[in-house]
Design a protein around this motif. Structure first.
Motif, short mmCIF file in Angstrom:
data_model
loop_
_atom_site.label_atom_id
_atom_site.label_comp_id
_atom_site.label_asym_id
_atom_site.label_seq_id
_atom_site.Cartn_x
_atom_site.Cartn_y
_atom_site.Cartn_z
N VAL A 71 0.85 -1.18 0.00
CA VAL A 71 0.00 0.00 0.00
C VAL A 71 0.89 1.23 0.00
O VAL A 71 1.80 1.36 0.82
CB VAL A 71 -0.95 0.03 1.21
N PHE A 72 0.62 2.13 -0.96
CA PHE A 72 1.31 3.41 -1.03
C PHE A 72 0.42 4.48 -0.39
O PHE A 72 -0.77 4.56 -0.71
CB PHE A 72 1.56 3.81 -2.48
N PHE A 73 0.99 5.30 0.45
CA PHE A 73 0.27 6.43 1.02
C PHE A 73 0.76 7.72 0.36
O PHE A 73 1.90 8.14 0.57
CB PHE A 73 0.48 6.50 2.53
N ALA A 74 -0.09 8.31 -0.47
CA ALA A 74 0.20 9.61 -1.08
C ALA A 74 -0.70 10.63 -0.41
O ALA A 74 -1.56 11.25 -1.03
CB ALA A 74 -0.04 9.56 -2.59
N THR A 75 -0.48 10.79 0.89
CA THR A 75 -1.39 11.53 1.76
C THR A 75 -0.62 12.59 2.56
O THR A 75 0.60 12.51 2.71
CB THR A 75 -2.08 10.57 2.74
N PRO A 76 -1.34 13.56 3.11
CA PRO A 76 -0.68 14.52 4.00
C PRO A 76 -0.13 13.83 5.24
O PRO A 76 -0.55 12.72 5.60
CB PRO A 76 -1.81 15.49 4.37
N HIS A 77 0.82 14.48 5.90
CA HIS A 77 1.39 13.89 7.11
C HIS A 77 0.29 13.67 8.15
O HIS A 77 -0.67 14.43 8.24
CB HIS A 77 2.53 14.75 7.67
N GLY A 78 0.47 12.61 8.92
CA GLY A 78 -0.50 12.27 9.95
C GLY A 78 -1.47 11.17 9.57
O GLY A 78 -2.18 10.63 10.43
N VAL A 79 -1.51 10.79 8.29
CA VAL A 79 -2.43 9.75 7.83
C VAL A 79 -1.78 8.37 7.88
O VAL A 79 -2.31 7.43 8.48
CB VAL A 79 -2.94 10.04 6.40
N ALA A 80 -0.62 8.23 7.27
CA ALA A 80 0.02 6.91 7.17
C ALA A 80 0.33 6.32 8.53
O ALA A 80 0.21 5.11 8.74
CB ALA A 80 1.29 7.02 6.34
N MET A 81 0.73 7.15 9.50
CA MET A 81 1.10 6.61 10.81
C MET A 81 -0.08 5.94 11.51
O MET A 81 0.12 5.04 12.32
CB MET A 81 1.68 7.72 11.69
N ASP A 82 -1.30 6.36 11.19
CA ASP A 82 -2.46 5.76 11.83
C ASP A 82 -2.83 4.41 11.23
O ASP A 82 -3.53 3.62 11.87
CB ASP A 82 -3.67 6.70 11.73
N HIS A 83 -2.40 4.13 10.01
CA HIS A 83 -2.80 2.90 9.32
C HIS A 83 -1.67 1.91 9.11
O HIS A 83 -1.92 0.71 8.95
CB HIS A 83 -3.43 3.26 7.97
N ALA A 84 -0.44 2.39 9.09
CA ALA A 84 0.69 1.50 8.81
C ALA A 84 0.81 0.34 9.79
O ALA A 84 1.02 -0.81 9.36
CB ALA A 84 1.99 2.30 8.76
N PRO A 85 0.68 0.55 11.11
CA PRO A 85 0.84 -0.59 12.03
C PRO A 85 -0.13 -1.73 11.75
O PRO A 85 0.26 -2.91 11.78
CB PRO A 85 0.62 0.04 13.41
N GLY A 86 -1.39 -1.40 11.48
CA GLY A 86 -2.37 -2.43 11.20
C GLY A 86 -2.08 -3.18 9.92
O GLY A 86 -2.23 -4.41 9.84
N LEU A 87 -1.63 -2.46 8.89
CA LEU A 87 -1.29 -3.11 7.63
C LEU A 87 -0.08 -4.02 7.80
O LEU A 87 -0.06 -5.15 7.29
CB LEU A 87 -1.01 -2.05 6.56
N LEU A 88 0.93 -3.55 8.51
CA LEU A 88 2.12 -4.37 8.74
C LEU A 88 1.76 -5.64 9.49
O LEU A 88 2.30 -6.72 9.21
CB LEU A 88 3.15 -3.57 9.53
N ALA A 89 0.84 -5.54 10.43
CA ALA A 89 0.41 -6.72 11.20
C ALA A 89 -0.26 -7.76 10.31
O ALA A 89 -0.26 -8.95 10.63
CB ALA A 89 -0.53 -6.29 12.32
N LYS A 90 -0.84 -7.30 9.19
CA LYS A 90 -1.49 -8.22 8.24
C LYS A 90 -0.54 -8.71 7.16
O LYS A 90 -0.94 -9.42 6.24
CB LYS A 90 -2.69 -7.51 7.58
#
Length: 344
Positions: A71-90
């Motif tokens: 998954v690529f995050f092309a988002t403003p700062h503050g978005v990827a940090m909220d979703h990356a841990p859950g994605l990594l866990a999967k």
């Protein structure tokens, strides 16, 4: 086939990433998200993509993203940090084109971005995605922080000399110019055509968020801390970054020795072009291509000037993200990136 998703697919970086991924022979873009444009065809907004599939924007759905390979995050700062841990866990790999994972120091991030880092464990795992200097780390990473556009041009220009301990600590200057696409696609009065045409202005002179990123990476490459003056300018053009870098040599080097140092360091690097000594690379020469062109000058003995140009949306963002993805999935680094720059 790598199943990929793009979170934040309506900005210039997100759609540039889509432009590069759609013809990639080993990638299927399965998801591209946008809350505002959900349900609408991507090519209705970006007609250059007509004929390359029938992708539609969808709202971000974590359950759907969990099924992807990357998954690529092309988002403003503050978005990827909220979703990356859950994605990594999967088991999903993550490439963040924003700033959430570029600064390894959470306190430094909070200072420059005005928010606490909400994923410190993921931050500790993230690897900086500049393959020319962190190729092995990128290849082993689950989470890659794609470098900023200005930092890419500045680091590639300064690093060969700093790695050899050849530059004095004081007087390092990065004088940089960028096209307006670097500011994003959101409507802003100060970025409309009548405001930027026929004009050049500096900004962030007293402190810009890219400065600590540049200093941290160059300090790591050199093996000791350093400071530099980074001054960005807005230019009346759409794409491109031109970095004019100044440094004082610790010991005399001939023009030929300087050229040889850079030529040897970047020999075999598919996306760094060391031009003949005394050249003047132009931003138009890298438009649409994932390449950094570098030229060296020594206007007086011991004073070195490095010129470094990139396309801020390609080598400075989306192209470098694809380069990192190729490394992460053990693909040839050049795959999907063999684009010749556009002229005129």
């Amino acid at each position: 086939m790598i199943r990929a998703g793009i979170v934040g697919g309506t900005g210039y970086t997100g759609v540039e990433l889509l432009r590069l991924l759609l013809p990639h022979p080993e990638v299927e873009v399965a998801v591209i998200t946008s809350r505002a444009e959900a349900g609408q065809r991507v090519d209705a907004h970006f007609p250059n993509l007509r004929g390359y599939g029938d992708l539609c924007y969808t709202p971000p759905d974590l359950a759907e993203l969990d099924t992807l390979d990357v998954v690529f995050f092309a988002t403003p700062h503050g978005v990827a940090m909220d979703h990356a841990p859950g994605l990594l866990a999967k088991g999903v790999r993550v490439i963040d084109l924003g700033a959430d994972f570029r600064l390894a120091d959470a306190g430094l991030f909070a200072r420059w971005y005005g928010m606490a880092h909400r994923a410190p464990e993921a931050l500790a795992e993230a690897r900086y995605g500049l393959p020319e200097y962190y190729r092995k780390q990128v290849g082993e990473a689950r989470l890659v922080a794609n470098p900023g556009c200005y930092p890419t041009a500045v680091i590639l220009g300064f690093a060969p000399l700093l790695a050899e301990g050849l530059l004095e600590d004081g007087g390092l200057i990065a004088d940089c110019k960028s096209g307006v696409s670097g500011a994003g696609r959101a409507a802003r009065v100060d970025l409309i055509f009548p405001e930027v045409a026929d004009s050049v202005n500096a900004y962030g002179v007293s402190g810009h968020r890219h400065r600590p990123e540049i200093e941290a990476v160059l300090s790591d490459i050199r093996g000791s801390g350093l400071e530099l003056q980074f001054t960005p300018h807005l230019m009346p053009m759409i794409r491109g970054i031109h970095a004019t870098l100044y440094g004082q040599l610790r010991r005399p080097l001939s023009d030929a020795a300087l050229q040889d140092l850079f030529a040897r360091r970047y020999a075999g690097e598919p996306f760094v072009d060391v031009m003949p000594f005394g050249s003047h690379p132009a931003t138009r020469s890298v438009r649409g291509a994932n390449v950094c062109r570098i030229a060296l000058h020594q206007p007086r003995p011991g004073r070195v000037v490095i010129l470094s140009v990139i396309d801020n949306l390609v080598k400075g963002a989306a192209g470098q993200a694809v380069q990192n993805m190729n490394r992460m999935f053990s693909l040839p680094e050049e795959m999907g990136l063999a684009h010749i720059a556009l002229l005129p």
